[in-house]
Design a protein around this motif. Structure first.
Motif, PDB file in Angstrom:
ATOM      1  N   MET A  41       0.855  -1.318  -0.068  1.00  0.00           N
ATOM      2  CA  MET A  41      -0.037  -0.009  -0.006  1.00  0.00           C
ATOM      3  C   MET A  41       0.759   1.228  -0.116  1.00  0.00           C
ATOM      4  N   SER A  42       0.276   2.282  -0.435  1.00  0.00           N
ATOM      5  CA  SER A  42       0.979   3.497  -0.467  1.00  0.00           C
ATOM      6  C   SER A  42       1.097   4.183   1.178  1.00  0.00           C
ATOM      7  N   LEU A  43       1.947   5.092   1.278  1.00  0.00           N
ATOM      8  CA  LEU A  43       1.962   5.802   2.615  1.00  0.00           C
ATOM      9  C   LEU A  43       0.842   6.235   3.223  1.00  0.00           C
ATOM     10  N   GLN A  44       0.004   6.900   2.127  1.00  0.00           N
ATOM     11  CA  GLN A  44      -1.141   7.576   2.684  1.00  0.00           C
ATOM     12  C   GLN A  44      -2.352   6.423   2.950  1.00  0.00           C
ATOM     13  N   GLN A  45      -2.355   5.524   2.332  1.00  0.00           N
ATOM     14  CA  GLN A  45      -3.259   4.475   2.709  1.00  0.00           C
ATOM     15  C   GLN A  45      -2.887   3.880   3.870  1.00  0.00           C
ATOM     16  N   GLU A 104       4.851  -4.935   7.539  1.00  0.00           N
ATOM     17  CA  GLU A 104       5.066  -3.432   8.209  1.00  0.00           C
ATOM     18  C   GLU A 104       3.517  -3.108   8.813  1.00  0.00           C
ATOM     19  N   TYR A 105       2.612  -3.270   7.907  1.00  0.00           N
ATOM     20  CA  TYR A 105       1.403  -2.599   8.186  1.00  0.00           C
ATOM     21  C   TYR A 105       0.738  -3.678   9.447  1.00  0.00           C
ATOM     22  N   LEU A 106       0.832  -4.943   9.329  1.00  0.00           N
ATOM     23  CA  LEU A 106       0.366  -5.621  10.627  1.00  0.00           C
ATOM     24  C   LEU A 106       1.186  -5.457  11.915  1.00  0.00           C
ATOM     25  N   ALA A 107       2.479  -5.207  11.686  1.00  0.00           N
ATOM     26  CA  ALA A 107       3.040  -4.802  12.845  1.00  0.00           C
ATOM     27  C   ALA A 107       2.688  -3.522  13.711  1.00  0.00           C
TER      28      ALA A 107
END
Length: 201
Positions: free
Chosen positions: A70-74, A164-167
């Motif tokens: 995903m993008s940083l904004q998302q 990274e997102y799940l962390a």
């Protein structure tokens, strides 16, 4: 002579009934007050459960939506959405506690008939109430500080991987668990302590 004195010492049925009625009224008032307190507890924990469930439902929904890069904004929008949901719970727990304290002090702070006010006891009562309220605030504020350390090492670089997102999601979830625990335990403990202090006469 002894018999006459004994007879004089006997209370009339009217006196006995008056004493019984007074005692019954006090018991009924106490039962009613504790009933109100029980309703307050029930309402608080029901709303708490609903908000907590909403948060974890949102977590699962966000995980399903963001199942790839995903993008940083998302990434920021998703995490901030979860934090906002957790903040709703924090706001409710804060307001709910204050409302409960106000009602508790109102219904349990009645003056006892014939009781002589004591300055020392007043200081103990209200000083204790203030200390407990302050302790509740500190307890919950400390639990909310976790959100301030989310991006202490800076934002990740694009594209954001699922790991990274799940962390970050897990960090928010752990923080939410801390907030819920602090809010619920402090609500019960502090409200009971305030109730005890309010009964000091």
């Amino acid at each position: 002579m002894f018999f006459l004195n004994w007879v004089k010492g006997l209370r009339s049925p009217v006196q006995l009934w008056a004493e019984f009625s007074l005692g019954a009224k006090q018991v009924n008032k106490l039962a009613r007050n504790f009933g109100i307190l029980l309703v307050l507890f029930s309402i608080y924990f029901l709303i708490s459960y609903v908000l907590e469930s909403h948060f974890f439902d949102q977590v699962e929904a966000e995980k399903e939506i963001n199942a790839g890069f995903m993008s940083l904004q998302q990434y920021i929008n998703s995490i901030n959405g979860l934090v906002d949901s957790a903040s709703d719970f924090s706001l409710f727990s804060f307001l709910g506690f204050w409302i409960s304290v106000g009602i508790t002090l109102k219904i349990f702070n009645g003056k006892d008939a014939g009781a002589t006010p004591s300055i020392i006891k007043k200081l103990i009562r209200w000083g204790g109430v203030v200390v407990v309220i302050f302790g509740h605030f500190i307890w919950n504020a400390a639990a909310n500080f976790n959100f301030g350390y989310m991006w202490k090492d800076g934002l990740p670089k694009e594209p954001i991987s699922v790991s990274e997102y799940l962390a970050e999601v897990n960090y928010v979830v752990d923080s939410m668990h801390t907030i819920v625990g602090a809010a619920n335990y402090s609500y019960v403990i502090c409200l009971v302590m305030i109730l005890l202090f309010s009964r000091i006469r």
